[in-house]
Design an enzyme around this catalytic site. Structure first.
Site, PDB file in Angstrom:
ATOM      1  N   HIS A   1       0.938  -1.143   0.035  1.00  0.00           N
ATOM      2  CA  HIS A   1       0.042   0.005   0.043  1.00  0.00           C
ATOM      3  C   HIS A   1       0.898   1.390   0.030  1.00  0.00           C
ATOM      4  O   HIS A   1       0.510   2.071  -0.657  1.00  0.00           O
ATOM      5  CB  HIS A   1      -0.881   0.044   1.152  1.00  0.00           C
ATOM      6  CG  HIS A   1      -1.770   1.114   1.509  1.00  0.00           C
ATOM      7  ND1 HIS A   1      -2.987   1.171   0.872  1.00  0.00           N
ATOM      8  CD2 HIS A   1      -1.597   2.439   1.802  1.00  0.00           C
ATOM      9  CE1 HIS A   1      -3.709   2.261   1.238  1.00  0.00           C
ATOM     10  NE2 HIS A   1      -3.024   2.949   1.710  1.00  0.00           N
ATOM     11  N   GLU A   2       1.608   1.381   0.853  1.00  0.00           N
ATOM     12  CA  GLU A   2       2.525   2.895   1.138  1.00  0.00           C
ATOM     13  C   GLU A   2       3.381   2.717   0.032  1.00  0.00           C
ATOM     14  O   GLU A   2       3.706   3.781  -0.538  1.00  0.00           O
ATOM     15  CB  GLU A   2       3.497   2.621   2.236  1.00  0.00           C
ATOM     16  CG  GLU A   2       2.447   2.425   3.520  1.00  0.00           C
ATOM     17  CD  GLU A   2       1.367   3.714   3.707  1.00  0.00           C
ATOM     18  OE1 GLU A   2       1.695   4.753   3.198  1.00  0.00           O
ATOM     19  OE2 GLU A   2       0.338   3.240   4.262  1.00  0.00           O
TER      20      GLU A   2
HETATM   21 ZN    ZN Z   1      -3.148   5.216   1.810  1.00  0.00          ZN
END
Ligand code: ZN
Length: 496
Positions: free
Chosen positions: A260-261
């Protein structure tokens, strides 16, 4: 106009330097700083923030913008002037005294929340949340002429969206999601016990980091560290960092937060280097930013082709835990759908219902139809109505997310679901341009996808507002069709 343009750019660079320095302090606070550093660190970041704000709202900046708006400029410089004007008008309309009173209040509100949440004590934050609501209204009222009081607050994160337009999109999506959730949860629950064995931290971190690099994360311009609540941060286009957290009894935690990051970071690393130090060198909205984190985390990272390639490697990394678990079982486990209480742990299908509950409650609080004292009950009622679950406590209810306790009430949640919708919309475009992407993902190759995203989205930074970018990339406005088709296709296969 050259001297005025240079003057403006120099001022914006200095402001950017102050904000970059504050970001380093913030990153350090969230990763390595000893607890004793907290009071001074808060002060230091506030000082830098105040200096940046003072420099930006200087009337000289407004005068430069006035002059440059009349000039003939190249496309990028014209965009710089246009975007700086938007930021400037937002900044100068909030009186400095109001802003500093709110900043001070927010710091206190956060401290109260940090103590109240583990103690499950909503009463301890009630008064400060009432003040936050009052501040939020005052800040919105600095922008008279709105249709809905949340509109100016939504503009801060997702410029161009309004309470009414978000409500419309959300209700359309809700109409699709609610029956989908019903159909899925009526079936036998996926068995995800294989994710909850003991997985040593170092191996988890190494595996996620390897995929981040293969996605195209440039490690010369970034690094990963551990934190409590994972985030991406940027000090310059040459230093875009990610953070993660590891739970040894939850394989999904570090892995998917890393993916995600990484998605957020690929966006920032992909911005045109010529924009360095200017307001253009940022993602264009909360929704578009989240579309990239969700695209890499979910549409790619939880897809079947992806795991056809990576699962044998994961099994080799954790032979005792996964050696006898089939790809089918694992793939169902990481895509388990269930009606749950916590937004950040929610699956792709139910996640948006969590966001919609918060968005609607925010609007009601701002409208004055929901009093803070009634928030816990309203929260529980909404969860029962939409997800059929009721939290045993406020800690897992309206105290679970930091947003209302560290910033304004309003505008802080819609970006998550707009991001999901956009992830489907953008991915559909990428696949239309390059149908081979799916097969490449199945070989652990991401270059075609990454390059398409860079050229069509990342490189522009804030040159285009989100509505302009969506129009440019997809040939139309924001629409839910591709995202809904993605969900139905994927979960149709998983759950028959
Ligand atoms: Zn996010």
């Amino acid at each position: 106009m050259q001297p005025q343009l240079e003057d403006l750019k120099t001022r914006l660079h200095e402001i950017n330097d102050l904000n970059g320095a504050a970001a380093v302090l913030n990153w350090d606070q969230s990763t390595y700083m000893p607890a004793g550093g907290a009071p001074a660190r808060g002060r230091q970041m506030a000082t830098l923030g105040r200096l940046a704000q003072e420099k930006f709202i200087d009337p000289a900046v407004g005068k430069l913008l006035d002059e440059l708006e009349k000039a003939e400029l190249n496309e990028d410089d014209a965009a710089l002037v246009r975007i700086t004007r938007l930021d400037y008008e937002q900044a100068v309309k909030i009186p400095p005294a109001l802003l500093s009173a709110f900043t001070e209040h927010s710091a206190e509100a956060y401290q109260k929340w940090a103590a109240a949440r583990p103690a499950n004590d909503f009463a301890a934050v009630r008064e400060s949340l009432e003040k936050t609501l009052d501040f939020s209204r005052q800040i919105a009222d600095c922008f008279p002429g709105y249709d809905h009081i949340a509109d100016p607050l939504i503009d801060f994160a997702d410029y161009g969206m309004k309470a009414a337009s978000v409500r419309e999109v959300f209700s359309e999506l809700r109409g699709e999601l609610v029956p989908l959730v019903q159909q899925i949860t009526a079936q036998e629950e996926a068995d995800d016990s294989c994710l909850h064995l003991l997985y040593p931290e170092d191996k988890q971190l190494a595996f996620g980091w390897e995929i981040a690099k293969q996605y195209g994360y440039d490690t010369n311009r970034g690094r990963q560290d551990k934190t409590h609540h994972p985030f991406m941060t940027k000090f310059s286009l040459g230093d875009v960092r990610i953070t993660t957290r590891v739970k040894e009894n939850n394989l999904g935690e570090a892995l998917f937060s890393t993916l995600h990051e990484t998605g957020h970071a690929l966006y920032e690393q992909g911005i045109n280097m010529a924009y360095e130090g200017s307001p253009l060198a940022n993602g264009t909205s909360a929704g578009v930013h989240e579309s990239q984190s969700r695209l890499w985390e979910n549409l790619v990272g939880r897809s079947r082709p992806f795991w056809e390639h990576y699962y044998p490697q994961l099994q080799a990394t954790f032979p005792d835990q996964l050696g006898r678990v089939s790809l089918d079982t694992f793939h169902r486990a990481i895509n388990k759908v269930q009606k749950s209480l916590i937004r950040t742990d929610a699956d792709e299908v139910t996640y948006n219902l969590h966001v919609m509950i918060r968005f609607e409650l925010e609007l009601q609080m701002l409208e004055g139809t929901l009093a803070i004292k009634d928030l816990p009950d309203a929260w529980h009622a909404a969860y029962e109505a939409d997800l059929g679950v009721r939290a045993p406590s406020d800690a897992n209810g309206c105290l679970q997310d930091v947003h209302w306790y560290a910033g304004v009430i309003g505008g802080s949640f819609q970006g998550y679901t707009l991001g999901n919708i956009l992830s489907g919309l953008f991915y559909e475009q990428a696949l239309a341009a390059h149908p081979e992407i799916t097969a490449e993902v199945g070989r652990g190759q991401f270059g075609t996808l990454h390059t398409w995203l860079k050229e069509n989205i990342y490189t522009h930074g804030r040159k285009y507002t989100a509505p302009e970018l969506i129009e440019k990339v997809t040939g139309g406005p924001l629409r839910i069709g591709p995202y809904v088709a993605y969900l139905k296709g994927k979960y149709g296969e998983l759950y028959g």
